[in-house]
Design an enzyme around this catalytic site. Structure first.
Site, PDB file in Angstrom:
ATOM      1  N   ASP A 284      33.855  37.039  32.692  1.00  0.00           N
ATOM      2  CA  ASP A 284      34.775  37.060  33.903  1.00  0.00           C
ATOM      3  C   ASP A 284      35.408  38.358  34.138  1.00  0.00           C
ATOM      4  O   ASP A 284      35.843  38.500  35.463  1.00  0.00           O
ATOM      5  CB  ASP A 284      35.912  35.877  33.350  1.00  0.00           C
TER       6      ASP A 284
ATOM      7  N   ASP B 101      38.677  28.009  35.445  1.00  0.00           N
ATOM      8  CA  ASP B 101      39.571  28.428  34.479  1.00  0.00           C
ATOM      9  C   ASP B 101      40.431  27.166  33.922  1.00  0.00           C
ATOM     10  O   ASP B 101      40.470  27.153  32.650  1.00  0.00           O
ATOM     11  CB  ASP B 101      40.788  29.285  35.267  1.00  0.00           C
TER      12      ASP B 101
END
Length: 448
Positions: free
Chosen positions: A263, A366
């Protein structure tokens, strides 16, 4: 797997609450009223001395633009605290709800803690007494899982780059259908079995159909913002439960660490896929996929908010089927009819555009990996509540720091690295240090 503010440009003409407005956005009436013209300097000075404090209390937004005269000292800091904290809370609530749903399910429904299968992306088993072999298998599973995520992300970015909106929209619809119907049916069935609640199949199918149909409408078409947010939270929780059940224990922890590194690279690198996706969407002035992004912003579009034409002076245009082919709104979705406000008194001929979305957007990935971390902490080992609460607090602390950095840099930032790093540190330290210490105190009947 990123957090970003709804802003089209890094060059803002306003700060504080309106810091997300781009330079091309029309200046609000309150800002224009606060700026003195060359011909009315005396009247402006008189207005400043007589009414600055009263108007500040009644309408603090009229001082939101930088350079507005008569702004009292300390108002800037007050607005920063007020609206900054509001944005944090607007993300804390959904993240907390998602993790609570996952933990409550893990603690009550045994189906999601039973290990009776693995995902095809993690073919190597960990049923071996050798620690080295188990670690090697977890690393291999992680490499396969991350490779699949990278390939699918790049594929999605390429499709979006070449405006394959209908294909992307169909892809997202199929994913939502599976989550809202199949996974919901499995989840509801296991919950009913756990609590020994009898329900006939027609009633069960009807409940799942109503739940899924409303969710598809809210996510991919129009619906109240709160209802859309609720469905996105449910989807994230269901996906997290699937990962918790079918990911091997060691592989899950290694995947969480690797996905946070990916990420970081995907969002911050100049040619990172997620960064290219966000930049392309900003260049085209288009929203990110509605089925992949949780928005904490107040939405002023007709699709997400009800406007009363009699009270708002707005005209709602009827839906035109031809707009479906010509518009790129929502990546191939039918365009939402827009509301145009009538010119305000004192501003003849001025047509105000629809107010820009403001707030923080957080990817559903997330939500999923936050919940996977907390759910794994609740499911593995002894399922100690101290460990679960430590991971929960660590994720919220990391999210708060991420939002703080977001306010400083004002660009898309990865939301996983800080929270996942804190979560892993808190998990292993609590599980290996705090829990044995608490058990020792309890066995000796010592209380601190």
């Amino acid at each position: 797997m990123l957090a970003f503010m709804a802003s089209d440009s890094e060059e803002e003409v306003c700060d504080e609450r309106t810091s997300l407005m781009s330079a091309e956005s029309p200046t609000s009436r309150s800002c224009q009223e606060g700026r003195p013209g060359p011909e009315d300097g005396e009247s402006t000075a008189q207005w400043r001395t007589q009414e600055s404090e009263e108007d500040c209390e009644e309408d603090p937004d009229r001082y939101a633009c930088s350079g507005a005269p008569g702004r009292p000292s300390g108002l800037e800091e007050e607005l920063t605290l007020k609206y900054g904290a509001k944005r944090v809370i607007m993300l804390f609530v959904p993240v907390t709800l998602c993790m609570i749903v996952v933990v409550a399910t893990i603690k009550s429904v045994r189906f999601y803690t039973e290990k009776n299968g693995q995902l095809i992306y993690t073919p190597f088993t960990e049923d071996t007494p050798s620690v080295g072999q188990r670690l090697l298998n977890s690393v291999l599973n992680t490499l396969i899982m991350i490779s699949v995520i990278v390939v699918m992300t790049i594929f999605l970015v390429v499709l979006y780059k070449y405006r394959c909106y209908k294909f992307i929209h169909g892809w997202l619809i199929m994913s939502s259908l599976m989550l809202l119907f199949l996974f919901t049916y499995i989840y509801l069935g296991e919950v009913l079995k756990t609590y020994n609640v009898a329900m006939d199949y027609p009633t069960l199918f009807l409940a799942v159909w109503n739940f899924g149909a409303v969710g598809m409408v809210c996510i991919h078409w129009k619906g109240p913002l709160v209802l859309q947010q609720a469905y996105l939270i449910v989807i994230s929780a269901l996906m997290a439960l699937v990962f918790i059940k079918y990911l091997p224990e060691w592989s899950a922890w290694v995947i969480l660490g690797a996905i946070s590194v990916y990420d970081l690279v995907a969002v911050l690198c100049p040619k990172g896929p997620l960064r290219m996706l966000v930049e392309t969407a900003q260049e085209r002035n288009e929203p990110i996929f509605p089925a992949l992004i949780y928005s904490s912003a107040m939405v002023w579009t007709v699709g997400m908010a009800k406007l009363d034409p009699s009270s708002q002076g707005a005209l709602q245009l009827p839906y035109d089927p031809e707009m479906e082919e010509d518009s790129y709104d929502s990546f191939g979705e039918p365009s939402y009819p827009e509301a145009f406000e009538a010119p305000l008194p004192g501003y003849p001929g001025e047509e105000l555009e629809e107010e820009e979305e403001r707030g923080v957007k957080l990817g559903l990935g997330d939500f999923i990996f936050y919940s996977v971390l907390v759910g794994k902490a609740a499911a593995t080992g002894n399922g100690d509540w101290n460990t679960t609460l430590a991971c929960f607090i660590a994720i919220l602390i990391g999210l708060c720091l991420t939002l703080l950095l977001l306010a400083v840099f004002k660009k898309a930032l990865p939301a996983l690295p800080i929270s996942i790093t804190f979560g892993l540190i808190f998990y292993f330290s609590t599980d290996n240090l705090v829990r044995p210490f608490m058990d020792t105190l309890a066995s000796h009947q010592l209380y601190i």
